[in-house]
Design a protein around this motif. Sequence first.
Motif, PDB file in Angstrom:
ATOM      1  N   SER A  85      -7.516   6.838  -0.572  1.00 39.89           N
ATOM      2  CA  SER A  85      -6.261   7.562  -0.388  1.00 39.89           C
ATOM      3  C   SER A  85      -6.412   9.018  -0.822  1.00 39.89           C
ATOM      4  O   SER A  85      -7.256   9.363  -1.658  1.00 39.89           O
ATOM      5  CB  SER A  85      -5.151   6.900  -1.216  1.00 39.89           C
ATOM      6  OG  SER A  85      -4.000   7.712  -1.268  1.00 39.89           O
ATOM      7  N   GLY A 115       1.893   6.228  -7.165  1.00 38.21           N
ATOM      8  CA  GLY A 115       0.672   6.698  -7.804  1.00 38.21           C
ATOM      9  C   GLY A 115      -0.231   5.584  -8.281  1.00 38.21           C
ATOM     10  O   GLY A 115      -1.281   5.848  -8.888  1.00 38.21           O
ATOM     11  N   VAL A 120      -4.403  10.485  -2.637  1.00 39.71           N
ATOM     12  CA  VAL A 120      -4.050  10.525  -4.054  1.00 39.71           C
ATOM     13  C   VAL A 120      -5.294  10.354  -4.917  1.00 39.71           C
ATOM     14  O   VAL A 120      -5.472  11.027  -5.940  1.00 39.71           O
ATOM     15  CB  VAL A 120      -3.013   9.430  -4.370  1.00 39.71           C
ATOM     16  CG1 VAL A 120      -2.685   9.421  -5.858  1.00 39.71           C
ATOM     17  CG2 VAL A 120      -1.752   9.640  -3.543  1.00 39.71           C
ATOM     18  N   GLN A 121      -6.205   9.444  -4.512  1.00 46.32           N
ATOM     19  CA  GLN A 121      -7.441   9.247  -5.265  1.00 46.32           C
ATOM     20  C   GLN A 121      -8.315  10.501  -5.227  1.00 46.32           C
ATOM     21  O   GLN A 121      -8.930  10.880  -6.226  1.00 46.32           O
ATOM     22  CB  GLN A 121      -8.224   8.061  -4.695  1.00 46.32           C
ATOM     23  CG  GLN A 121      -7.538   6.714  -4.875  1.00 46.32           C
ATOM     24  CD  GLN A 121      -8.294   5.603  -4.156  1.00 46.32           C
ATOM     25  OE1 GLN A 121      -7.974   5.265  -3.014  1.00 46.32           O
ATOM     26  NE2 GLN A 121      -9.299   5.051  -4.817  1.00 46.32           N
ATOM     27  N   ILE A 150       0.831  -1.212   0.000  1.00 50.50           N
ATOM     28  CA  ILE A 150       0.000   0.000   0.000  1.00 50.50           C
ATOM     29  C   ILE A 150       0.871   1.270   0.000  1.00 50.50           C
ATOM     30  O   ILE A 150       0.652   2.177  -0.812  1.00 50.50           O
ATOM     31  CB  ILE A 150      -0.979   0.007   1.176  1.00 50.50           C
ATOM     32  CG1 ILE A 150      -2.034  -1.091   1.004  1.00 50.50           C
ATOM     33  CG2 ILE A 150      -1.653   1.367   1.315  1.00 50.50           C
ATOM     34  CD1 ILE A 150      -2.920  -0.896  -0.203  1.00 50.50           C
ATOM     35  N   PRO A 151       1.889   1.403   0.901  1.00 52.56           N
ATOM     36  CA  PRO A 151       2.772   2.577   0.816  1.00 52.56           C
ATOM     37  C   PRO A 151       3.480   2.680  -0.541  1.00 52.56           C
ATOM     38  O   PRO A 151       3.668   3.782  -1.065  1.00 52.56           O
ATOM     39  CB  PRO A 151       3.774   2.363   1.952  1.00 52.56           C
ATOM     40  CG  PRO A 151       3.051   1.479   2.922  1.00 52.56           C
ATOM     41  CD  PRO A 151       2.220   0.570   2.080  1.00 52.56           C
ATOM     42  N   GLU A 194       1.009   4.065  -3.008  1.00 55.27           N
ATOM     43  CA  GLU A 194       0.810   5.508  -2.825  1.00 55.27           C
ATOM     44  C   GLU A 194       2.008   6.288  -3.345  1.00 55.27           C
ATOM     45  O   GLU A 194       1.854   7.353  -3.951  1.00 55.27           O
ATOM     46  CB  GLU A 194       0.566   5.817  -1.352  1.00 55.27           C
ATOM     47  CG  GLU A 194      -0.773   5.304  -0.837  1.00 55.27           C
ATOM     48  CD  GLU A 194      -1.006   5.658   0.612  1.00 55.27           C
ATOM     49  OE1 GLU A 194      -0.002   5.867   1.325  1.00 55.27           O
ATOM     50  OE2 GLU A 194      -2.171   5.716   1.036  1.00 55.27           O
ATOM     51  N   ARG A 195       3.201   5.769  -3.100  1.00 51.14           N
ATOM     52  CA  ARG A 195       4.405   6.472  -3.524  1.00 51.14           C
ATOM     53  C   ARG A 195       4.528   6.505  -5.045  1.00 51.14           C
ATOM     54  O   ARG A 195       5.023   7.477  -5.620  1.00 51.14           O
ATOM     55  CB  ARG A 195       5.626   5.799  -2.894  1.00 51.14           C
ATOM     56  CG  ARG A 195       6.920   6.587  -3.086  1.00 51.14           C
ATOM     57  CD  ARG A 195       8.025   6.093  -2.171  1.00 51.14           C
ATOM     58  NE  ARG A 195       8.397   4.717  -2.418  1.00 51.14           N
ATOM     59  CZ  ARG A 195       8.170   3.709  -1.573  1.00 51.14           C
ATOM     60  NH1 ARG A 195       7.561   3.944  -0.415  1.00 51.14           N
ATOM     61  NH2 ARG A 195       8.544   2.482  -1.857  1.00 51.14           N
ATOM     62  N   ILE A 212      -1.976   3.716  -6.448  1.00 47.97           N
ATOM     63  CA  ILE A 212      -3.075   3.516  -5.503  1.00 47.97           C
ATOM     64  C   ILE A 212      -4.427   3.848  -6.127  1.00 47.97           C
ATOM     65  O   ILE A 212      -5.455   3.272  -5.754  1.00 47.97           O
ATOM     66  CB  ILE A 212      -2.829   4.363  -4.236  1.00 47.97           C
ATOM     67  CG1 ILE A 212      -3.786   3.956  -3.123  1.00 47.97           C
ATOM     68  CG2 ILE A 212      -2.944   5.843  -4.554  1.00 47.97           C
ATOM     69  CD1 ILE A 212      -3.579   2.565  -2.612  1.00 47.97           C
ATOM     70  N   SER A 213      -4.460   4.760  -7.095  1.00 51.17           N
ATOM     71  CA  SER A 213      -5.725   5.119  -7.735  1.00 51.17           C
ATOM     72  C   SER A 213      -6.297   3.927  -8.494  1.00 51.17           C
ATOM     73  O   SER A 213      -7.488   3.612  -8.387  1.00 51.17           O
ATOM     74  CB  SER A 213      -5.521   6.309  -8.678  1.00 51.17           C
ATOM     75  OG  SER A 213      -5.146   7.464  -7.962  1.00 51.17           O
ATOM     76  N   GLY A 216      -7.186   1.240  -5.884  1.00 46.46           N
ATOM     77  CA  GLY A 216      -8.363   1.635  -5.121  1.00 46.46           C
ATOM     78  C   GLY A 216      -9.643   1.479  -5.920  1.00 46.46           C
ATOM     79  O   GLY A 216     -10.679   1.043  -5.393  1.00 46.46           O
TER      80      GLY A 216
END
Length: 720
Positions: free
Chosen positions: A553, A519, A555-556, A512-513, A516-517, A521-522, A525
Amino acid sequence: MTGILGHGDNVASQTFGAVLDASPDALLALNADGTVLAANAAASRLFGLQQHAFSGLDHRLLVAEESRDEVANLLHQLLTRPEEHPTPRDIMALRADGTEFPAEVAAAFLGSAEAPGIRPGDAAPSGPQLLLSARGTAHRKAADANLREALSLLTATLESTADGILVIGNDGRVAGFNDQFLTMWSLPPEVMEADSDEPAVRLVVGQVADPVGFTARLGELQEDPAAESHDVVELSDGRTFERYSRPQRVGEQIVGRVWSFRDVTPRRKAQEQAHQAMMDLAVQAEKLRTMAFQDPLTGLANRAVFNDALAEALQEPRLMTVDVLLLDLDDFKEVNDILGHQAGDDMLIEVARRLRGCVAAADVVARLGGDEFVVLLTACPDADAIAACIVRCLHVPVTIGGTVLRPSLSLGLASLGQDSVGPSELLRHADIAMYAAKAAGKNRFLRFHPDMMQALVQRTHMESGLRLAVPRGEITVDFQPIVSHRMGQVVQLEALARWDRGGERVPPSIFIPLAERTGLISEIGAEVMATGMVQLARWLSEDPSRSLAVNVSGVQLQEPDFAQTVLRLAEASGVAPYQLVLEVTESVFFDADCSLIQQLSMLRDAGSRVALDDFGTGYSSLGRLQDLPVDTVKIDRTFVSMVRTGNERLPILSSMINMAHSLGLTVTAEGIETVAQADYLAALECDSLQGYLFSLPEPGDRLGQALHHAEEALNALKGR
């Protein structure tokens, strides 16, 4: 001329006639009627007639027509008021050839003045004899013309100059001035017509910034008339005049003083601006010099200085040890997002100060950028001790903007070993060690080991694999029940992302990290949300009070169409928007991009709810809840774990729940693993409970078992 002299000695008459002939002026002896009796040689030359031709000639024939009355008036004044000695007259005379020329005429008696007067134009009776003298003035006219031309040139010069000119005579009266002087000093012309210069001086002195010094200088020049002066006068209105003064001389005699005033305000301002520009350039040059060697925020050395020092240290054969300590602050972005960039800058300055205190003055401490710092140690006997000191000193709490923070850092240590390496390679080793320290739990240091290279390769390999996880169908969803002890049933299921890679499950705490790092995660998710809705659509439709919770997140939320995408997925899967709960962390509400709030508000307007996940672990407070667009708070497991026997007194838990309820929010407690924890939170009227006590997260095909296990746990609690 013997005849006109009367009876007398003939020799004397001849002598007197010779004297008259010697006169440079034309002399005409006239009868009272204006008839010429005789003329001297100068008259012959002036009028162009032979001497004998004058006898019996009417004098008016020698005068231009326009001047005959002037001559008649002259003679009339002589005959009627001889005691007044009539002044000479300027006339136009006639030569024998008819040409006119300018002349000056005067009249006097040759004989007795006691004779009846004559009027202009009248025939003169016999009586006293008159002497009419004449002299040509053509040369004088030329001189006058030259004088007028010179005066005109002087006047034009004085009036065209930008200087204000004032001339004061020795008697103290104004002898001259130009219009520019009046304009510069705003003086009315009539003040210059006074009997002395005092009114003008008084008005001038009233305008200067230093009247005492101004008048003192005037006094000095009065005491020394021959002195010359040049100084600067500051006016009260901000203007600046240059003042020049020198004596006025006629020949060798001083007859007065000339003053010249020049407005140099634009020049002075230009000089001041030029001086200021030079000062600014000097400051800029100093800043550029400083920027070339120094970090502008912390005052530490910058990247360029560090690189040069590291390269030099590695080339120095006498140095047996060279150590590089690379560090960055853990979760520093949250400080900026929550407390603001000024607070972030203050923390960086404090970190720099503490770093400088941990190493010797000869060593290099630099800021590479952001929250990343580096230390270069040369000839240090124990680099590990320095690294431990840095971790310990930086972890001491600091108050910034009224908030107490405890900085945390991850530090990587790399040292020059047996094998020679270049500056970039040594720094890369420290970087790898730093990320290893971060992955190991943060707030620590690790020394570089070759095995870490393998770990880096694995992380890189994992990132490339994660990019293909969704297309390959490797992202799956597990569901964990959330129960209501009051209702005695499962009221919500939380969808949790899982990554099954090559038959092995990668822990969410790792991927997960990473997502996110990078990108990703979008994409992940959206896959979890879509899968969760599809798999729970039937379960949700059976009871409108049931809901699906999905982690979202920051980011999302930065995607401008995030809300529309969520609502579109819900419609496609047949899930009502009011059955969706979007779980976000505190930090998303402190992002400078207000569109995040707008996205959540749009979903809430459609009926969805927002839950604040991991509440209490960030930098916010309960008092800020009333400003946030949330419906539920989820108490983090770290607070729940403080309940061990159930007999503890934990005001923080009760305060959280009571405050949330007073704001109209519901409360969910995470991490319930024991019956004591469940009973304790139920007694505090916590609305919902979640944790392993009720069920582990289970995939969709084992959802029935998860729900059954949760219901059994609820029944066990009721039976107690």
